[in-house]
Every structure is written in C-alpha cells, then in structure tokens.
Design a protein around this motif. Structure first.
Motif, PDB file in Angstrom:
ATOM      1  N   PHE A 188       0.850  -1.184   0.000  1.00  0.00           N
ATOM      2  CA  PHE A 188       0.000   0.000   0.000  1.00  0.00           C
ATOM      3  C   PHE A 188       0.890   1.240   0.000  1.00  0.00           C
ATOM      4  N   ASN A 189       0.581   2.177  -0.886  1.00  0.00           N
ATOM      5  CA  ASN A 189       1.374   3.396  -1.013  1.00  0.00           C
ATOM      6  C   ASN A 189       0.519   4.632  -0.759  1.00  0.00           C
ATOM      7  N   PHE A 190      -0.317   4.559   0.260  1.00  0.00           N
ATOM      8  CA  PHE A 190      -1.245   5.652   0.537  1.00  0.00           C
ATOM      9  C   PHE A 190      -0.572   6.825   1.250  1.00  0.00           C
ATOM     10  N   HIS A 191       0.416   6.538   2.114  1.00  0.00           N
ATOM     11  CA  HIS A 191       1.139   7.623   2.780  1.00  0.00           C
ATOM     12  C   HIS A 191       1.885   8.453   1.739  1.00  0.00           C
ATOM     13  N   ARG A 192       1.853   9.763   1.911  1.00  0.00           N
ATOM     14  CA  ARG A 192       2.512  10.656   0.964  1.00  0.00           C
ATOM     15  C   ARG A 192       3.913  11.059   1.424  1.00  0.00           C
ATOM     16  N   SER A 193       4.389  10.447   2.485  1.00  0.00           N
ATOM     17  CA  SER A 193       5.746  10.685   2.976  1.00  0.00           C
ATOM     18  C   SER A 193       6.204   9.421   3.696  1.00  0.00           C
ATOM     19  N   HIS A 194       7.384   9.477   4.293  1.00  0.00           N
ATOM     20  CA  HIS A 194       7.987   8.294   4.906  1.00  0.00           C
ATOM     21  C   HIS A 194       7.105   7.721   6.023  1.00  0.00           C
ATOM     22  N   VAL A 195       7.119   6.397   6.155  1.00  0.00           N
ATOM     23  CA  VAL A 195       6.386   5.715   7.221  1.00  0.00           C
ATOM     24  C   VAL A 195       7.220   5.771   8.500  1.00  0.00           C
ATOM     25  N   THR A 196       6.615   6.223   9.587  1.00  0.00           N
ATOM     26  CA  THR A 196       7.341   6.373  10.847  1.00  0.00           C
ATOM     27  C   THR A 196       7.005   5.297  11.874  1.00  0.00           C
ATOM     28  N   SER A 197       5.900   4.573  11.664  1.00  0.00           N
ATOM     29  CA  SER A 197       5.505   3.549  12.636  1.00  0.00           C
ATOM     30  C   SER A 197       4.553   2.567  11.976  1.00  0.00           C
ATOM     31  N   VAL A 198       4.642   1.304  12.371  1.00  0.00           N
ATOM     32  CA  VAL A 198       3.686   0.293  11.928  1.00  0.00           C
ATOM     33  C   VAL A 198       3.501  -0.689  13.074  1.00  0.00           C
ATOM     34  N   GLU A 199       2.249  -1.093  13.326  1.00  0.00           N
ATOM     35  CA  GLU A 199       2.008  -2.046  14.414  1.00  0.00           C
ATOM     36  C   GLU A 199       0.730  -2.838  14.143  1.00  0.00           C
ATOM     37  N   PRO A 213     -26.692   6.120  -3.300  1.00  0.00           N
ATOM     38  CA  PRO A 213     -27.719   7.176  -3.136  1.00  0.00           C
ATOM     39  C   PRO A 213     -27.808   7.728  -1.716  1.00  0.00           C
ATOM     40  N   GLU A 214     -27.397   6.923  -0.719  1.00  0.00           N
ATOM     41  CA  GLU A 214     -27.497   7.359   0.665  1.00  0.00           C
ATOM     42  C   GLU A 214     -26.312   8.212   1.084  1.00  0.00           C
ATOM     43  N   GLY A 215     -25.197   8.076   0.369  1.00  0.00           N
ATOM     44  CA  GLY A 215     -23.992   8.794   0.753  1.00  0.00           C
ATOM     45  C   GLY A 215     -23.977  10.213   0.222  1.00  0.00           C
ATOM     46  N   ASN A 216     -23.085  11.037   0.786  1.00  0.00           N
ATOM     47  CA  ASN A 216     -22.972  12.424   0.341  1.00  0.00           C
ATOM     48  C   ASN A 216     -21.692  12.654  -0.457  1.00  0.00           C
ATOM     49  N   ALA A 217     -20.938  11.589  -0.741  1.00  0.00           N
ATOM     50  CA  ALA A 217     -19.712  11.726  -1.527  1.00  0.00           C
ATOM     51  C   ALA A 217     -19.435  10.414  -2.235  1.00  0.00           C
ATOM     52  N   GLN A 218     -18.832  10.501  -3.380  1.00  0.00           N
ATOM     53  CA  GLN A 218     -18.483   9.302  -4.124  1.00  0.00           C
ATOM     54  C   GLN A 218     -17.176   8.727  -3.598  1.00  0.00           C
ATOM     55  N   LEU A 219     -17.070   7.413  -3.595  1.00  0.00           N
ATOM     56  CA  LEU A 219     -15.858   6.735  -3.139  1.00  0.00           C
ATOM     57  C   LEU A 219     -14.760   6.906  -4.178  1.00  0.00           C
ATOM     58  N   GLN A 220     -13.583   7.337  -3.710  1.00  0.00           N
ATOM     59  CA  GLN A 220     -12.468   7.505  -4.618  1.00  0.00           C
ATOM     60  C   GLN A 220     -11.973   6.141  -5.096  1.00  0.00           C
ATOM     61  N   GLU A 221     -11.759   6.015  -6.380  1.00  0.00           N
ATOM     62  CA  GLU A 221     -11.304   4.744  -6.927  1.00  0.00           C
ATOM     63  C   GLU A 221      -9.924   4.371  -6.408  1.00  0.00           C
ATOM     64  N   GLU A 222      -9.081   5.398  -6.134  1.00  0.00           N
ATOM     65  CA  GLU A 222      -7.716   5.106  -5.698  1.00  0.00           C
ATOM     66  C   GLU A 222      -7.633   4.819  -4.206  1.00  0.00           C
ATOM     67  N   LEU A 223      -8.762   4.919  -3.492  1.00  0.00           N
ATOM     68  CA  LEU A 223      -8.768   4.644  -2.058  1.00  0.00           C
ATOM     69  C   LEU A 223      -8.722   3.140  -1.826  1.00  0.00           C
ATOM     70  N   PRO A 224      -7.693   2.627  -1.144  1.00  0.00           N
ATOM     71  CA  PRO A 224      -7.612   1.174  -0.924  1.00  0.00           C
ATOM     72  C   PRO A 224      -8.814   0.676  -0.126  1.00  0.00           C
ATOM     73  N   SER A 225      -9.355  -0.448  -0.539  1.00  0.00           N
ATOM     74  CA  SER A 225     -10.515  -0.991   0.181  1.00  0.00           C
ATOM     75  C   SER A 225     -10.135  -1.443   1.589  1.00  0.00           C
ATOM     76  N   GLN A 226      -8.847  -1.713   1.822  1.00  0.00           N
ATOM     77  CA  GLN A 226      -8.402  -2.154   3.143  1.00  0.00           C
ATOM     78  C   GLN A 226      -8.193  -0.993   4.116  1.00  0.00           C
TER      79      GLN A 226
END
Length: 320
Positions: A219-230, A267-280
């Motif tokens: 996953f490459n969602f962070h836009r800068s270096h990863v500082t922690s993972v747990e 129809p119930e939501g107020n925003a469309q889901l971004q395609e690039e947003l990881p499902s996880q």
C-alpha cells in the motif's frame, strides 16, 4: 480571550494528567517497557547509550493516587539498573515476549546487541551481530520463537537472525528501493510481518515464503515516509501506520471492495468513493504534526495512542 484560555489549559494540564517525571541527562530517542515487567524500561539515548531503569515505584505511586493532581510531579532521579554504550546512537530496541527480560538493540552504525538477563537484576550484553551494511532502524522479536528476531535497515533489507549465530542473518531480503524504517511482527499470525519504508510504502510479508519481491500486500497511501507500523494485538488482519504526512491510518487486510454494495449505498452517501482509495483502508486520523509512533492499547480493543511533535492523541476509530 483565546490566549488566556490556552494559558489556563496549559496550567491545568499537569493537574488533570497525573504523571511522574524521571530526569535524564540526554535526549531520548525511543522508550520500550518490558512486557513481563512493565516497570523495567529501556531507553535509547542520543549519546549512544542504552539505559535500563526500574520505575516500579513511580508506577505504584500513580496507581495509588485517588485524585488527579493530588501530588506535585517533581522530577526525580532513578539510578539505571545497567547502561551499555553503543558506538553511536540508535533507535532500534525491542523486548522479547517469548523470553522474559531478553532485549535487542541496534544502532546507526549497523551494530546489533542482544541483552541476556542474569541474576541480581543484571544483563549480559552480547558481541555484535553482523548482517546489515547500514543503520539498523527497527528490531522485532518473534512472538513464538525466543531465539529469533527480525531487523530492518537503511541498506533496504529486512533480516531474520537467530541469536545462536552472530556472524550472519538466517534470512535477508531486499524489502524496498529505499530505507526500511519500521517493522512489526504479527503476534496472532506468527508468519506475518509488516514493514514501512522511506517512500511511504507499507508491505506485508509471509515469512513462510520470504524472498525478494515476495510481499503479499503493498500500500502506497502515505505521501511521505512511514514512521511507525504495528499489528493489532486482538485482530489478526488489522494494523495501523503513521507517516511524515501527519496521518495515522488503520488498515484491515480482510476487507475487499464490493462494487454491488457500493452501488446500493451510493444514493445514501454524500460523496463518491475515490477509486484510488484502498478498500483495506479503514480509518484516517489527522490533525497532528510530526507523528513519530503509534501503539494499540493492550486491554481496550480499538483504542490507539500516537506520539507527535505537538503532543499525544488517544482515540478510538468510530468504525471499529
């Protein structure tokens, strides 16, 4: 005025948050408590030393307090149980959960030492473990094998060591195209390891098939270096990361995108889901500056704590 209110809050904060201050003569890079003896604390200091402290007395004082701010939090001095000097400072430190009192520390000059508990509250520090060619950034003990630990480095690799062999790693794999900053060993699924790198990438590895390019998720969602993972201590598929982009992210690897369900809910939501947003990607926590670490609460499912340049945040994602 806002300034007066802020000043009042700053004055009241020590009274509202019971704590004890233990003075040190150096800046502290990282702190880790022994899981079997939480009052025994390892400090990685910026002067190249690792100090072990016994703060049981301070913990007992806090536990005995019946009223917030009932006692002044004066700074106290605690003599170290033991001090060991590396050749330079470092950040990598971890206590073993499989062997009480066993500790590993790694420094910025590629050196790793293992601390073996001895009688009378002392530790024997091993000679150097060889394997990395760059700074050792993080260390994680196996949750099940008491002689095995993993480390990551600026040499772009993850290595797996057995303490019975100091001259080489048992396994060593190129894990990124840049510095590998942090790793986390899954306590519930002991063959799963997660890593975070300088390019913002987070990868998940199956140690049963540990090889270059063999990560099972990326996953490459962070836009800068990863500082922690747990990894979560109570959900085997869930983990959290923080990054230099001032975000704390909660992930659930068991989630998959369901186009039919998304269409039905649209129809119930107020925003469309971004395609690039990881499902996880389960939750995004923002608002802090310079986040350094994130930890799950051991007793309260879903509760997380982050440390940052502007303070601590304790939160529970609304969708957990």
């Amino acid at each position: 005025s806002n300034t007066t209110l802020l000043l009042l809050l700053l004055l009241l904060l020590p009274l509202l948050s019971p704590h004890r201050l233990v003075g040190q003569s150096c800046a502290i890079n990282r702190v880790r408590c022994c899981p079997q003896q939480p009052g025994v604390v390892a400090l990685w200091c910026d002067n190249g030393s690792v100090r072990l402290l016994d703060v049981n007395q301070q913990l007992q004082q806090l536990a005995a307090e019946t009223e917030a701010g009932s006692k002044a939090s004066n700074k106290v001095q605690v003599n170290p149980l033991q001090v060991h000097s590396h050749s330079t400072e470092g950040f990598a430190v971890d206590w073993s959960r499989a062997k009480a009192g066993r500790l590993a520390t790694g420094d910025c000059k590629k050196h790793i030492h293992v601390w073996e508990p001895q009688e009378a509250g002392r530790w024997q520090v091993s000679p150097v473990y060889n394997g990395h060619s760059g700074s050792v950034e993080d260390i994680q003990w196996s949750p099940t094998e008491d002689t095995v630990f993993a480390s990551c480095s600026t040499d772009k690799t993850i290595a797996v060591f057995d303490i019975r062999e100091r001259n080489k790693a048992m396994l060593q794999v190129p894990a990124a195209d840049c510095d590998v900053n942090v790793i986390s060993w899954n306590r519930l699924v002991s063959y799963m390891l997660a890593s975070g790198a300088d390019d913002g990438g987070m990868r998940v590895w199956d140690l049963r098939n540990f090889k270059e390019g063999g990560f099972i998720s990326q996953f490459n969602f962070h836009r800068s270096h990863v500082t922690s993972v747990e990894w979560s201590p109570y959900e085997c598929s869930m983990l959290a990361t923080t990054g230099g982009d001032n975000q704390a992210l909660v992930w659930d690897l068991a989630l998959e995108r369901d186009p039919e369900e998304e269409a039905a809910l649209a129809p119930e939501g107020n925003a469309q889901l971004q395609e690039e947003l990881p499902s996880q990607l389960l939750f995004v926590h923002a608002g802090q500056t310079d986040i350094k670490e994130l930890h799950w609460h051991e007793q309260i499912p879903g509760l997380l704590c982050t440390t940052a340049g502007d303070g601590f945040n304790v939160f529970r994602p609304s969708n957990l």
